[in-house]
Design a protein around this motif. Structure first.
Motif, mmCIF file in Angstrom:
data_model
loop_
_atom_site.group_PDB
_atom_site.id
_atom_site.type_symbol
_atom_site.label_atom_id
_atom_site.label_comp_id
_atom_site.label_asym_id
_atom_site.label_seq_id
_atom_site.Cartn_x
_atom_site.Cartn_y
_atom_site.Cartn_z
ATOM 1 N N GLY A 273 0.928 3.157 -3.186
ATOM 2 C CA GLY A 273 0.581 3.856 -4.417
ATOM 3 C C GLY A 273 1.169 3.187 -5.646
ATOM 4 O O GLY A 273 0.948 3.631 -6.767
ATOM 5 N N ARG B 111 -16.479 1.554 -3.582
ATOM 6 C CA ARG B 111 -15.176 1.463 -4.251
ATOM 7 C C ARG B 111 -14.511 0.112 -4.041
ATOM 8 O O ARG B 111 -13.761 -0.343 -4.885
ATOM 9 N N HIS C 249 0.853 -1.197 0.000
ATOM 10 C CA HIS C 249 0.000 0.000 0.000
ATOM 11 C C HIS C 249 0.884 1.241 0.000
ATOM 12 O O HIS C 249 1.078 1.905 1.015
ATOM 13 N N ALA D 68 -0.545 -1.230 -4.543
ATOM 14 C CA ALA D 68 -1.936 -0.982 -4.127
ATOM 15 C C ALA D 68 -2.064 0.476 -3.698
ATOM 16 O O ALA D 68 -1.055 1.191 -3.634
ATOM 17 N N TRP D 69 -3.277 0.882 -3.366
ATOM 18 C CA TRP D 69 -3.486 2.296 -3.040
ATOM 19 C C TRP D 69 -2.589 2.746 -1.894
ATOM 20 O O TRP D 69 -2.224 1.971 -1.023
ATOM 21 N N ALA D 70 -2.271 4.019 -1.910
ATOM 22 C CA ALA D 70 -1.344 4.590 -0.928
ATOM 23 C C ALA D 70 -2.065 4.874 0.389
ATOM 24 O O ALA D 70 -3.298 4.911 0.423
ATOM 25 N N LEU E 199 -10.466 3.791 2.610
ATOM 26 C CA LEU E 199 -10.596 2.488 1.960
ATOM 27 C C LEU E 199 -10.258 1.354 2.927
ATOM 28 O O LEU E 199 -10.823 0.271 2.843
ATOM 29 N N CYS E 200 -9.321 1.579 3.828
ATOM 30 C CA CYS E 200 -9.027 0.566 4.860
ATOM 31 C C CYS E 200 -9.846 0.833 6.123
ATOM 32 O O CYS E 200 -10.380 -0.091 6.739
ATOM 33 N N ASP F 273 -2.670 7.449 1.909
ATOM 34 C CA ASP F 273 -3.507 8.659 1.996
ATOM 35 C C ASP F 273 -4.969 8.359 1.663
ATOM 36 O O ASP F 273 -5.823 9.216 1.835
ATOM 37 N N GLN F 274 -5.251 7.139 1.200
ATOM 38 C CA GLN F 274 -6.642 6.746 0.921
ATOM 39 C C GLN F 274 -7.244 6.154 2.205
ATOM 40 O O GLN F 274 -7.676 5.000 2.234
#
Lengths: 129, 186
Positions: A94, B40, A92, A97-99, A105-106, A101-102
């Motif tokens: 970026g 999402r 995670h 998987a997403w960075a 989402l977690c 700062d998202q």
């Protein structure tokens, strides 16, 4: 009178069906809720879905290379670790998987849920998990 | 009371469950339905319905799914990590009441590294480990994974899969194909 009895019969028969018909608040098998610090810091607790990750990575990637111990609550992971590329941050970032700062989402669990493994089967151990 | 009325009423009341074995994230009891993640994140049903079906756990035969190439999960992140596979079966529970357990290293090392189990859970020597079903049910030994992440402990005969000499054969496995519209046990 027999009509009333029949109606009562139907109602009685429906009680177990009603109970069984309520979708259980059970998560997906092996979902992990992480809430050691999240809520104290004003965030929703984290949900880690094993099902999603094991489609993409074998167990050994996280439990061997990244050092996650196989016991809920035994991994003291801080956001600073993740930002530094440790634990979740190995992917995670970026890139894979997403960075971090998202956040949402977690940090997507209902508030108030304790840390634990959810979605268990009927033979879940006597309280250990 | 005509039976069909009772059946119809039961079906009607249970209709939400008939939608499929995987809950939507917004209804799964752990995700906050108001979280911006809900629309999402991937839904379990979208991913898992395409894999080899099972009747327990994630309702997926994970090992078969991997072997068939339905999924191709990465085995390492770091290029220098040694990927260790080991193909050897170990017979366990030679004297208990249940059929014996044929433990396959191959399927386990597809997912796990040797060090995930050896030696802190199991000594790497046949006969050296005292296994206990009570410990397993309590989340120790095999129960570290089975009953939490890998197939659950309701599936007795997947492990207790080999008859003792002169002993009763293990119960045949339940069919794993789930007919369309069936409601597998949750």
């Amino acid at each position: 009178m027999s009509q009333v009895r029949r109606i009562l019969q139907v109602c009685l028969l429906l009680i177990p069906a009603l109970v069984a018909g309520i979708p259980p608040a059970a998560a997906e098998y092996a979902d992990v809720v992480l809430n050691r610090r999240a809520e104290k810091e004003g965030m929703r607790p984290v949900i880690f879905p094993h099902w999603f990750h094991r489609i993409r990575f074998r167990c050994k990637v996280c439990h061997q290379e990244l050092g996650f111990k196989m016991r809920v609550g035994s991994n003291d992971v801080r956001m600073s670790d993740i930002v530094e590329g440790k634990f979740c941050g190995a992917c995670h970032n970026g890139d894979v998987a997403w960075a971090p700062d998202q956040c949402d989402l977690c940090h997507s669990a209902k508030r108030g849920l304790p840390t634990g493994i959810y979605g268990g089967h009927e033979t879940l151990g006597p309280g250990r998990w | 009371m005509p039976t069909w009325i009772i059946v119809a009423a039961l079906l009607l009341v249970n209709a939400p469950v008939l939608a499929g074995p995987w809950d939507k994230l917004r209804e799964d009891g752990v995700h906050d339905p108001r979280s911006p993640a809900i629309n999402r994140l991937q839904e379990p049903g979208d991913a898992l319905s395409k894999l080899t079906p099972d009747s327990a756990g994630n309702m997926v035969r994970w090992v078969q799914s991997l072997e068939k190439g339905e999924i191709n999960p990465r085995a390492n992140l770091r290029p220098d990590t040694k990927i260790r596979l080991y193909d050897s079966d170990v017979m366990l529970n030679l004297n208990g009441g249940m059929p014996m357990v044929k433990f396959p290293h191959r399927q386990h090392t597809l997912w796990l590294d040797c060090a995930n189990c050896h030696d802190h859970l199991f000594k790497a020597e046949a006969g050296a480990n005292k296994l206990s079903m009570l410990a397993i049910l309590n989340g120790e030994q095999c129960g570290v994974c089975h009953g939490a992440v890998s197939f659950p402990l309701t599936e007795c005969f997947r492990c207790h899969n080999t008859a003792k000499p002169g002993g009763k054969p293990p119960r045949p496995s339940l069919p794993i194909a789930i007919p369309a519209g069936a409601v597998p046990p949750k």
